[in-house]
Design a protein around this motif. Structure first.
Motif, PDB file in Angstrom:
ATOM      1  N   CYS A  51       0.829  -1.210   0.000  1.00 38.82           N
ATOM      2  CA  CYS A  51       0.000   0.000   0.000  1.00 38.82           C
ATOM      3  C   CYS A  51       0.861   1.257   0.000  1.00 38.82           C
ATOM      4  O   CYS A  51       0.489   2.276  -0.601  1.00 38.82           O
ATOM      5  N   THR A  96      -8.779   5.395  -3.981  1.00 39.28           N
ATOM      6  CA  THR A  96      -8.043   4.377  -3.218  1.00 39.28           C
ATOM      7  C   THR A  96      -8.261   2.976  -3.772  1.00 39.28           C
ATOM      8  O   THR A  96      -7.409   2.105  -3.607  1.00 39.28           O
ATOM      9  N   GLU A 101      -5.623   0.696  -1.660  1.00 41.45           N
ATOM     10  CA  GLU A 101      -6.537  -0.381  -1.284  1.00 41.45           C
ATOM     11  C   GLU A 101      -6.566  -1.504  -2.317  1.00 41.45           C
ATOM     12  O   GLU A 101      -6.856  -2.658  -1.976  1.00 41.45           O
ATOM     13  N   CYS A 104      -3.803  -3.818  -1.212  1.00 37.98           N
ATOM     14  CA  CYS A 104      -3.855  -4.261   0.177  1.00 37.98           C
ATOM     15  C   CYS A 104      -3.902  -5.789   0.227  1.00 37.98           C
ATOM     16  O   CYS A 104      -4.644  -6.434  -0.527  1.00 37.98           O
ATOM     17  N   GLN A 107      -7.241  -7.179   0.475  1.00 40.50           N
ATOM     18  CA  GLN A 107      -7.975  -7.147  -0.789  1.00 40.50           C
ATOM     19  C   GLN A 107      -7.577  -8.327  -1.662  1.00 40.50           C
ATOM     20  O   GLN A 107      -8.430  -9.016  -2.233  1.00 40.50           O
ATOM     21  N   PRO A 113     -10.458  -4.851   1.259  1.00 41.06           N
ATOM     22  CA  PRO A 113      -9.249  -4.204   1.775  1.00 41.06           C
ATOM     23  C   PRO A 113      -9.475  -3.524   3.116  1.00 41.06           C
ATOM     24  O   PRO A 113     -10.622  -3.261   3.517  1.00 41.06           O
ATOM     25  N   GLU A 115      -9.804  -0.302   5.178  1.00 41.69           N
ATOM     26  CA  GLU A 115     -10.376   0.980   4.740  1.00 41.69           C
ATOM     27  C   GLU A 115      -9.354   2.099   4.954  1.00 41.69           C
ATOM     28  O   GLU A 115      -9.523   2.961   5.816  1.00 41.69           O
TER      29      GLU A 115
END
Length: 453
Positions: A51, A96, A101, A104, A107, A113, A115
């Motif tokens: 990220c 995002t 995200e 992530c 995810q 993902p 938040e």
């Protein structure tokens, strides 16, 4: 819902006040303290977190989420703002879903993902609502820097320069600072007057003077700035709007989507903002989506977004496309306008489109056409550079830069949408401004002074 929703033409007051309030409420309500802690607990605090790599401003995301988890949101805010001084706005408007995200680990493994954007908003709001500005100025250097453009790139650059002890004057063509954040973001993404609030908060660093109503190429020249300041940063965005050059483009109620969005963002009473019953939006980017969705939210009965290429070429994210569809916006692909039609000789009544196809020789329009009714047309086909003198090298309609924003002209830097290589996002503009400021600081005080800081 009022009867005026079915009224032809471009008229105000299509909905009742309750509908306006509901339609333009926040897209993502903020997290409360409990929700933020629950969301933070989902983070794996990855080593070499993907990220962070995906964030254009390189925020230490695991660090700030850990700080929220341990009950120190103001420390989390400082971690964010050290890298992205407009972290509050970016938490609201960053895509995002295609940046931090999207990569992530949650995810990738689970399809859900952490938040990150909402947690970033929780932390920055917690600090900023207390009126706290966590940064102070260094000792004054005696150097003065001109920043042209009070948008994300210019504000980011100005703040970092002020932190380093330089005096900064920001010039902006509009009557209010904020640039894209103030005039170009969909109203439901950032409600109230948050953009102005964030600018006022940012200016608390001190050492920054704001002068509005000053436009490069009109009442402001680059030569004057170079003579009067030790360095110049250009963060002017893309103020010009491309023309379609299609028959009937001058008909009434054919307008630029950016102007429509700016008018909506500045409207004190949405019931007084006119919108068509049959709205056609031409384009496939974020501006097109924002214009299309907001037309629908204002009470337009039918809104159609038409893009000349296929879905794989749409620059609007999948999330934005799905949001538009959920609001009732129809999206037509592989079609381009060939005529804006009128029945009264003055006002647009429909738009004729030709189907298109991508070929080895480029995009080709076919002879097969179709016509959509339209009492309002919003053009979102891209913007262009204005006001930059020919002594600054440009290419493809943007300023050529090397490294952290250096232009072809000595002592002049550029960043944000006006500079080549950007992604036309608030977050990348912030990164451009920050990095250019550090390079300007280095150029003004020298490597030895920077190393001694």
């Amino acid at each position: 819902m009022q009867n005026s929703q079915r009224t032809p033409g471009v008229v105000p007051g299509r909905l009742d006040q309750a509908s306006y309030n509901r339609n333009f409420d926040e897209l993502h309500p903020p997290l409360d303290a409990h929700e933020a802690h629950v969301a933070a607990d989902r983070c794996y605090f990855c080593h070499d977190a993907p990220c962070v790599t995906a964030c254009p401003t390189d925020i230490d995301i695991p660090m700030f989420i850990r700080q929220i988890q341990t009950g120190t949101p103001d420390n989390a805010a400082r971690t964010i703002l050290e890298q992205n001084i407009l972290g509050g706005m970016c938490a609201r408007v960053c895509p995002t879903e295609t940046l931090c995200e999207e990569v992530c680990v949650r995810q990738v493994a689970e399809g859900s993902p952490v938040e990150i954007g909402q947690l970033q908003r929780y932390a920055t709001d917690h600090l900023m609502e207390q009126g706290i500005h966590p940064f102070t100025r260094a000792a004054e250097t005696g150097k003065r820097v001109a920043v042209v453009g009070a948008g994300p790139a210019g504000l980011s650059c100005a703040h970092r320069l002020a932190m380093r002890g330089h005096d900064v004057v920001i010039f902006d063509a509009r009557e209010k600072a904020g640039g894209l954040n103030e005039f170009g973001i969909a109203a439901y993404k950032t409600v109230g007057d948050y953009a102005s609030f964030e600018v006022d908060w940012l200016l608390k660093i001190g050492g920054i003077e704001l002068r509005t109503g000053m436009k490069l190429g009109e009442n402001l020249t680059l030569d004057e700035l170079r003579e009067g300041f030790d360095a110049v940063f250009l963060g002017i965005g893309l103020p010009g709007v491309n023309a379609l050059r299609v028959e009937g483009e001058a008909h009434a109620h054919v307008r630029d989507a950016v102007d429509f969005i700016a008018e909506l963002r500045q409207a004190e009473d949405l019931s007084k903002l006119p919108v068509g019953r049959e709205v056609v939006v031409i384009g496939g980017g974020m501006t097109a989506v924002d214009a299309a969705i907001q037309s629908k939210l204002l009470g337009a009965e039918h809104v159609t977004m038409v893009y000349r290429r296929g879905r794989e070429r749409l620059s609007a994210s999948t999330f934005e496309q799905e949001l538009a569809a959920a609001r009732g916006v129809r999206i037509i692909l592989n079609a381009q306008p060939v005529a804006f039609n009128t029945t009264d000789g003055q006002t647009v009544s429909s738009v004729t489109f030709a189907y298109t196809e991508d070929t080895p020789n480029g995009m080709q329009a076919s002879e097969e056409t179709f016509t959509l009714p339209a009492d309002q047309v919003l053009k979102a086909i891209g913007q262009s550079l204005e006001g930059v003198p020919g002594v600054v090298e440009t290419e493809g309609g943007k300023i050529v830069v090397t490294g952290p924003g250096r232009t072809s002209l000595d002592g002049v830097w550029a960043g944000g949408d006006c500079a080549a290589g950007g992604d036309d996002l608030t977050v990348t503009a912030v990164a451009d401004g920050r990095d250019a400021a550090e390079d300007i600081h280095l150029a003004l005080v020298g490597e030895a002074a920077v190393a001694a800081e």
